[in-house]
Design an enzyme around this catalytic site. Structure first.
Site, PDB file in Angstrom:
ATOM      1  N   HIS A   1      -3.582   6.208   4.269  1.00 16.90           N
ATOM      2  CA  HIS A   1      -2.193   6.518   4.603  1.00 16.90           C
ATOM      3  C   HIS A   1      -1.830   7.922   4.114  1.00 16.90           C
ATOM      4  O   HIS A   1      -2.376   8.407   3.125  1.00 16.90           O
ATOM      5  CB  HIS A   1      -1.235   5.557   3.900  1.00 16.90           C
ATOM      6  CG  HIS A   1      -1.213   4.170   4.454  1.00 16.90           C
ATOM      7  ND1 HIS A   1      -1.836   3.794   5.617  1.00 16.90           N
ATOM      8  CD2 HIS A   1      -0.595   3.046   3.983  1.00 16.90           C
ATOM      9  CE1 HIS A   1      -1.622   2.503   5.834  1.00 16.90           C
ATOM     10  NE2 HIS A   1      -0.872   2.025   4.866  1.00 16.90           N
TER      11      HIS A   1
ATOM     12  N   GLY B   1      -4.072  -1.040   7.481  1.00 21.92           N
ATOM     13  CA  GLY B   1      -2.991  -1.852   6.945  1.00 21.92           C
ATOM     14  C   GLY B   1      -2.762  -3.118   7.751  1.00 21.92           C
ATOM     15  O   GLY B   1      -2.223  -4.099   7.252  1.00 21.92           O
TER      16      GLY B   1
ATOM     17  N   CYS C   1       0.821  -1.226   0.000  1.00 23.03           N
ATOM     18  CA  CYS C   1       0.000   0.000   0.000  1.00 23.03           C
ATOM     19  C   CYS C   1       0.854   1.274   0.000  1.00 23.03           C
ATOM     20  O   CYS C   1       0.599   2.205  -0.770  1.00 23.03           O
ATOM     21  CB  CYS C   1      -0.940  -0.002   1.194  1.00 23.03           C
ATOM     22  SG  CYS C   1      -0.152  -0.502   2.747  1.00 23.03           S
TER      23      CYS C   1
END
EC number: 1.2.1.11
Lengths: 374, 374
Positions: free
Chosen positions: B282, B200, B169
């Site tokens: 993120h 995550g 990611c």
């Protein structure tokens, strides 16, 4: 114990992250009220840093013959107990500084700009936590562990006032770790990304983070008064104004203050400052590029021996510094110390630094400066 | 709508940050169930990314003749509704892949390692979200907007199985923004600091963050099952194992995957990966050093025209990308685009990137890969 409360719903796990209050100490061992000690004043005593000034003064048995509690007109008249004595918060006026040897300022830049020079005229030595005078060439910008020599011409008891500036919190926390390495191998370039706590925006910002978090968990719209957006479960670029070069003021403080404190106009610094939903301690990811090679073991040894620095660097158990672990602590914690893979010949290091924003990032550093005057 | 719930106390302001569920669509406009379309399978359908696979398949009207819902024995037998059809979750076995053209895997590295080759033997093309095959020389590692050419030899309908790996990611989100600039001026060195969400580490980590936050606000000790420390109102170094060189595995993914995706073994990357108490998107602070000069206006124009990228860069109103703003969104957002003050001659830029970890960081990217097979 101060009767002024910051109106938090304090409890153990969150309160670890809230401003501390001066602890009561038995009068018999308290030596602070001493006739031959300096008279001091705290300007902005009702704020988060102001309250921390009291806590740190008490913790460190800072000697004083008298202490004045100063704040805005709005807070004047409030009572607080400090070290078993009752005080009434007084409105800050020019006369407040009569007979005051050392004044600790944390009431914002405009108050410092107005009352700093007034205090100096009356012979007071001002330790100023605002950004008002930091870049003034005549004002030393001091981290006691880093550049104490910058203030060696300022003496107490001469009747001559002066201003000493406290660096910005992010700069202090970064340079506490970077300086010992800089002294060994000379930093030529530094790339910093910050993870900054609510406390840097004051007690009201901490309250807003707590309030917003409750609201969001209850499915209600978050109250956005201090910040212009949701802070709970979010991060955002620092709220300081953005300058024409695209950097915000917080980032430029890191760039300019580092150059002044290290007395090196050529030092290359870039910074990205970000707020994270943490109460009172900052973290910083710091990439250092050196003139001379510096291996990570030597760096770790240097940091282990650096004053005011603690190394937390346990790779096996994945234990590294966190904001929560340094909250209410004096030392700046450093970990994730490793050779930068992107630079050859041991010419770079990555480190991760955490420090209490209110304590070493503000109140403690200021009081350490005051201690050097004694 | 899937009847499988992730058991969150969902509501607007937090749920913006939670895994999305496939939306029901009127059958009359839904063209997915097509005889000549590929048969697909979702491996790990009950996880956060598995649920997002369904949501994205539905959003993008991905055509399929049949779809298998696969998971561990523990989840087998559970029922879920997807696009007005009822499905029973089946236990993953070697026979699961009989007649399956494309399998979307997100069930962890060990499941991928075991069942990926089995699927390939049976003629299935596997799009794998785990790290199991990413660095395998024979496996393309693909971000469709960045290096679609890497998978051009893999064709559907030939009866020949293959594995295509989805990058990590953090790598996807970083390279979505860095690649268009790299193509213009060649990145020679990249310094990344991440601000990574709970997602995550899976749906359970998101639940733990929410639970811990409630506990801490109520003054109770936080439940630490997924992570070994308090996550609420805290940040910490990424929980991935730390390697002998001091980097953790998450950081080394960024280093190695960037080299593979950009097909450049010399690219210099260093990264510091940090978890922040954010649900599902993120953020990354990225410092880029170029071979050729690149000014910030050109960079901004390049990014405005980059596929899958949106520029949010309003200096005046201090509006830049945030994890919350990109949650549940396809595009990666870039802002804080500015000339790096620490490098001369327009040789560097700082940018700040945010992307939905579950969507573009995982499920969306995998389904875009599958779309390229059609």
């Amino acid at each position: 114990m101060a009767s002024l409360s910051l109106q938090h719903n304090t409890h153990h796990f969150l309160s670890r992250a809230l401003p501390s209050r001066p602890k009561p100490k038995p009068t018999c061992v308290r030596m602070s009220l001493q006739q031959d000690a300096p008279s001091i004043a705290v300007v902005g005593v009702t704020g988060a840093v102001g309250q921390e000034f009291l806590s740190v003064l008490s913790d460190r048995d800072f000697p004083y013959s008298s202490i004045k509690m100063l704040a805005s007109k709005r807070s004047a008249g409030r009572r607080l107990t400090f070290e078993n004595n009752e005080y009434v918060v007084e409105e800050l006026t020019p006369e407040s500084f009569d007979g005051v040897d050392i004044a600790l300022f944390s009431a914002g830049g405009s108050i410092s700009k107005k009352f700093g020079p007034i205090a100096v005229e009356r012979g007071t030595i001002v330790v100023d936590n605002s950004s008002a005078f930091r870049m003034d060439e005549k004002v030393p910008l001091v981290i006691p562990e880093v550049n104490p020599e910058a203030m060696e011409n300022i003496k107490i008891g001469t009747g001559k006032g002066a201003i000493i500036a406290n660096p910005n919190c992010s700069t202090i926390i970064c340079l506490m770790a970077a300086t010992p390495l800089h002294k060994k191998a000379k930093v030529v370039r530094m790339v910093v990304s910050t993870y900054q706590a609510a406390s840097g925006a004051g007690a009201a910002a901490m309250e807003e983070l707590e309030l917003q978090t409750r609201e969001v968990l209850e499915g209600r719209p978050p109250t956005c008064k201090i910040f212009n957006q949701q802070y709970a479960f979010n991060i955002f670029s620092h709220n300081a104004s953005v300058l024409p070069n695209g950097y915000n003021e917080e980032e430029m403080k890191m760039v300019k203050e580092t150059r002044k404190i290290w007395n090196d106009k050529d030092i290359k610094v870039t910074a990205t400052c970000i707020r994270v939903p943490v109460m009172r301690a900052h973290a910083e990811s710091v990439n250092l590029q050196f003139e001379s090679p510096l291996d990570e073991d030597t760096a770790r040894d240097i940091l282990k021996n650096a004053p005011g620095v603690v190394v937390i660097d346990d790779r096996e158990s994945n234990h590294f510094p966190t904001p929560l672990e340094v909250s209410n602590k004096d030392d700046v914690a450093v970990g994730r110390i490793r050779q930068d893979l992107s630079l050859d010949g041991n010419q770079g290091l990555d480190i991760f630094v955490c420090g209490d924003q209110i304590r070493k990032g503000a109140a403690l550093n200021a009081i350490q400066i005051a201690e050097m005057l004694l």
